[in-house]
Design a protein around this motif. Structure first.
Motif, PDB file in Angstrom:
ATOM      1  N   HIS A 194     -33.290  39.018   6.463  1.00 39.09           N
ATOM      2  CA  HIS A 194     -32.152  37.983   6.399  1.00 39.09           C
ATOM      3  C   HIS A 194     -32.110  37.298   5.277  1.00 39.09           C
ATOM      4  CE1 HIS A 194     -34.630  35.955   8.962  1.00 39.09           C
ATOM      5  NE2 HIS A 194     -33.978  34.848   8.373  1.00 39.09           N
ATOM      6  N   GLN A 195     -33.130  37.020   4.490  1.00 38.91           N
ATOM      7  CA  GLN A 195     -33.166  36.104   3.431  1.00 38.91           C
ATOM      8  C   GLN A 195     -33.175  36.897   2.019  1.00 38.91           C
ATOM      9  OE1 GLN A 195     -36.242  33.284   5.203  1.00 38.91           O
ATOM     10  NE2 GLN A 195     -34.783  31.803   4.583  1.00 38.91           N
ATOM     11  N   ASN A 196     -33.135  38.141   2.112  1.00 46.07           N
ATOM     12  CA  ASN A 196     -32.826  39.015   0.882  1.00 46.07           C
ATOM     13  C   ASN A 196     -32.073  38.725   0.241  1.00 46.07           C
ATOM     14  OD1 ASN A 196     -32.446  41.188  -0.682  1.00 46.07           O
ATOM     15  ND2 ASN A 196     -33.406  42.763   0.694  1.00 46.07           N
ATOM     16  N   PRO A 197     -32.222  38.523  -1.230  1.00 44.86           N
ATOM     17  CA  PRO A 197     -30.915  38.095  -2.217  1.00 44.86           C
ATOM     18  C   PRO A 197     -29.856  38.691  -1.944  1.00 44.86           C
ATOM     19  CG  PRO A 197     -33.190  38.117  -3.440  1.00 44.86           C
ATOM     20  CD  PRO A 197     -33.225  38.825  -1.935  1.00 44.86           C
ATOM     21  N   VAL A 198     -29.825  40.134  -1.696  1.00 45.59           N
ATOM     22  CA  VAL A 198     -28.320  40.869  -1.391  1.00 45.59           C
ATOM     23  C   VAL A 198     -27.890  41.026   0.267  1.00 45.59           C
ATOM     24  CG1 VAL A 198     -28.728  41.886  -3.744  1.00 45.59           C
ATOM     25  CG2 VAL A 198     -29.922  43.223  -1.427  1.00 45.59           C
ATOM     26  N   ALA A 199     -28.713  40.157   0.912  1.00 50.68           N
ATOM     27  CA  ALA A 199     -28.299  40.388   2.511  1.00 50.68           C
ATOM     28  C   ALA A 199     -26.780  40.282   2.738  1.00 50.68           C
ATOM     29  CB  ALA A 199     -29.075  39.675   3.181  1.00 50.68           C
ATOM     30  N   GLY A 200     -26.132  39.196   2.403  1.00 43.97           N
ATOM     31  CA  GLY A 200     -24.970  38.825   2.561  1.00 43.97           C
ATOM     32  C   GLY A 200     -24.381  39.062   4.124  1.00 43.97           C
ATOM     33  N   ILE A 201     -25.227  38.452   4.847  1.00 45.96           N
ATOM     34  CA  ILE A 201     -24.672  38.266   6.460  1.00 45.96           C
ATOM     35  C   ILE A 201     -23.573  37.192   6.618  1.00 45.96           C
ATOM     36  CG2 ILE A 201     -25.593  37.576   8.599  1.00 45.96           C
ATOM     37  CD1 ILE A 201     -28.296  38.491   7.603  1.00 45.96           C
ATOM     38  N   ASN A 202     -22.630  37.672   7.255  1.00 43.43           N
ATOM     39  CA  ASN A 202     -21.821  36.570   7.454  1.00 43.43           C
ATOM     40  C   ASN A 202     -21.995  35.602   8.789  1.00 43.43           C
ATOM     41  OD1 ASN A 202     -19.942  37.551   5.501  1.00 43.43           O
ATOM     42  ND2 ASN A 202     -19.820  39.437   6.788  1.00 43.43           N
ATOM     43  N   ASP A 252     -31.432  25.988   7.836  1.00 38.01           N
ATOM     44  CA  ASP A 252     -30.848  26.046   6.575  1.00 38.01           C
ATOM     45  C   ASP A 252     -32.064  27.065   5.944  1.00 38.01           C
ATOM     46  OD1 ASP A 252     -28.535  25.177   6.730  1.00 38.01           O
ATOM     47  OD2 ASP A 252     -29.296  23.217   5.946  1.00 38.01           O
ATOM     48  N   ASN A 253     -33.233  26.486   6.100  1.00 32.36           N
ATOM     49  CA  ASN A 253     -34.485  26.925   5.444  1.00 32.36           C
ATOM     50  C   ASN A 253     -35.018  28.219   5.971  1.00 32.36           C
ATOM     51  OD1 ASN A 253     -36.782  26.585   3.560  1.00 32.36           O
ATOM     52  ND2 ASN A 253     -37.931  26.729   5.283  1.00 32.36           N
ATOM     53  N   ASN A 254     -34.994  28.638   7.333  1.00 30.79           N
ATOM     54  CA  ASN A 254     -35.292  29.742   7.969  1.00 30.79           C
ATOM     55  C   ASN A 254     -34.273  30.579   8.033  1.00 30.79           C
ATOM     56  OD1 ASN A 254     -38.294  29.061   8.476  1.00 30.79           O
ATOM     57  ND2 ASN A 254     -37.443  27.461  10.100  1.00 30.79           N
ATOM     58  N   LEU A 255     -32.964  30.497   8.121  1.00 29.56           N
ATOM     59  CA  LEU A 255     -31.879  31.552   8.184  1.00 29.56           C
ATOM     60  C   LEU A 255     -31.080  31.770   7.216  1.00 29.56           C
ATOM     61  CD1 LEU A 255     -32.395  30.273  11.563  1.00 29.56           C
ATOM     62  CD2 LEU A 255     -31.110  32.491  11.699  1.00 29.56           C
ATOM     63  N   PHE A 256     -30.353  30.562   6.424  1.00 27.24           N
ATOM     64  CA  PHE A 256     -29.401  30.593   5.700  1.00 27.24           C
ATOM     65  C   PHE A 256     -29.749  30.873   4.293  1.00 27.24           C
ATOM     66  CE2 PHE A 256     -26.669  27.941   8.782  1.00 27.24           C
ATOM     67  CZ  PHE A 256     -26.448  28.996   9.585  1.00 27.24           C
ATOM     68  N   ARG A 257     -30.656  30.358   3.823  1.00 25.19           N
ATOM     69  CA  ARG A 257     -31.395  30.388   2.706  1.00 25.19           C
ATOM     70  C   ARG A 257     -31.562  31.650   2.006  1.00 25.19           C
ATOM     71  NH1 ARG A 257     -37.176  27.699   0.738  1.00 25.19           N
ATOM     72  NH2 ARG A 257     -37.762  29.403   2.002  1.00 25.19           N
TER      73      ARG A 257
END
Length: 357
Positions: A173-181, A204-209
């Motif tokens: 989910h932290q893949n540079p092209v993930a794009g999760i909303n 922020d560190n474990n999910l959104f970054r």
């Protein structure tokens, strides 16, 4: 064949790469199932060397092992049953990565595994240091919820996931092209409670970054990846859920093979494995072939790992079409060009290596 834009290719080649028609009712059912499993799944946290700046992703290329390397693995504690389960599922990576795990009981080791007992009795989570960072820690991987009552699905899911980290893979989910909303407020509220009790900074560190593309290995975003967190529908603004993935996806397999290319130790899953010999004394974790199947020794007997198969094609370009200047390509698309395999990324084309490898 029309020529690629040379400037774009040069830019792409200098860029790092990282690190995967149903009917409506089927889609709805899948989303419901994904949501249910996502709410009940354990998740792991990423471990970084404390000397590193965790506000910026470290170059994961620097954490990769040498292709073809034998990685020594040692258990620090745990009973024979939980150890055998970890060994059983960790080796699935060997079928696709040109690496081998050597399980040792003493002496030095690269990966050192602990379970929630004894000196680690207060360590309830599961985690692993990334790649070669494991060398720097006396306790480099941990399984905090394994016991004699753990299901095979959970042993498989968590073991393969943590060993993915140990091979240098980040959370998908932290893949540079993930794009999760993400619905950020909902996620903050959820992870602020038990059992995680995370701060907003930890969320922020474990999910959104998302990792910077120029320092990361990555492929097309893969919601089926074993490295993906489960995500309940209420954690996204579009209601898209990701279930609890329990096995390697097709992209997991092809991607790890691109990081550690060459002849894999598994190849055909029975390659290099001796036939069963009744006069031989076997230990937990040993593998044998018998009547066309691969077996592994456990604490309670022999576990059938499946029928022997043939080695997969070693040509990374097999089945990939040549580049066509009139075609519109999406992120993750692959093409061949002048004897090499390229993959489309968010910033251009990345050279994955020469065809025939």
């Amino acid at each position: 064949m029309k020529k690629l834009n040379v400037a774009k290719l040069v830019l792409a080649i200098s860029t790092s790469f990282l690190f995967f028609n149903c009917e409506k009712n089927t889609e709805e059912l899948e989303e419901i199932n994904n949501n249910a499993t996502a709410k009940n799944a354990h998740v792991c946290i990423e471990k970084w060397d404390t000397s590193e700046n965790s506000s910026k992703a470290s170059s994961l290329k620097a954490k990769e092992w040498e292709t073809g390397q034998t990685i020594r693995v040692k258990f620090l504690n745990g009973n024979n049953f939980v150890q055998s389960k970890v060994r059983q599922y960790a080796v699935e990576w060997e079928n696709y990565a040109n690496l081998k795990f050597e399980w040792v009981s003493s002496g030095s080791a690269n990966i050192k595994i602990g379970f929630r007992e004894g000196q680690f009795a207060d360590e309830a989570g599961s985690w692993s240091y990334l790649g070669t960072d494991s060398n720097n820690h006396a306790h480099s991987m941990h399984f905090g919820w394994f016991d004699n009552n753990t299901t095979d699905d959970e042993f498989r899911r968590t073991t393969i996931h943590e060993f993915g980290h140990a091979l240098g893979l980040i959370h998908e989910h932290q893949n540079p092209v993930a794009g999760i909303n993400w619905d950020r407020d909902a996620v903050y509220a959820y992870y602020a409670g038990p059992p995680n009790n995370w701060t907003r900074a930890q969320v922020d560190n474990n999910l959104f970054r998302r990792y910077e593309a120029n320092i990361s290995n990555y492929s097309v975003y893969d919601s089926k990846s074993i490295m993906h967190y489960p995500i309940p529908a209420e954690h996204t603004t579009d209601g898209v859920a990701v279930g609890r993935n329990t096995q390697l996806s097709a992209t997991d397999k092809s991607f790890i093979a691109s990081i550690y290319p060459g002849t894999t130790t598994g190849g055909g899953n029975c390659d290099g494995v001796a036939a069963y010999n009744s006069n031989t004394s076997y230990s937990v974790g040993d593998k044998v072939t018998y009547q066309g199947n691969l077996y592994q020794r456990t604490t309670s007997g022999w576990s059938n790992l499946g029928a022997c198969d043939s080695a997969p094609s070693t040509d990374i370009c097999a089945g990939v079409s040549a580049y066509n200047g009139n075609t519109s390509y999406s992120v993750g698309s692959k093409v061949t060009y002048q004897g090499n395999l390229y993959q489309r990324t968010a910033s251009g084309w990345t050279n994955l290596g020469a065809c025939g490898n």
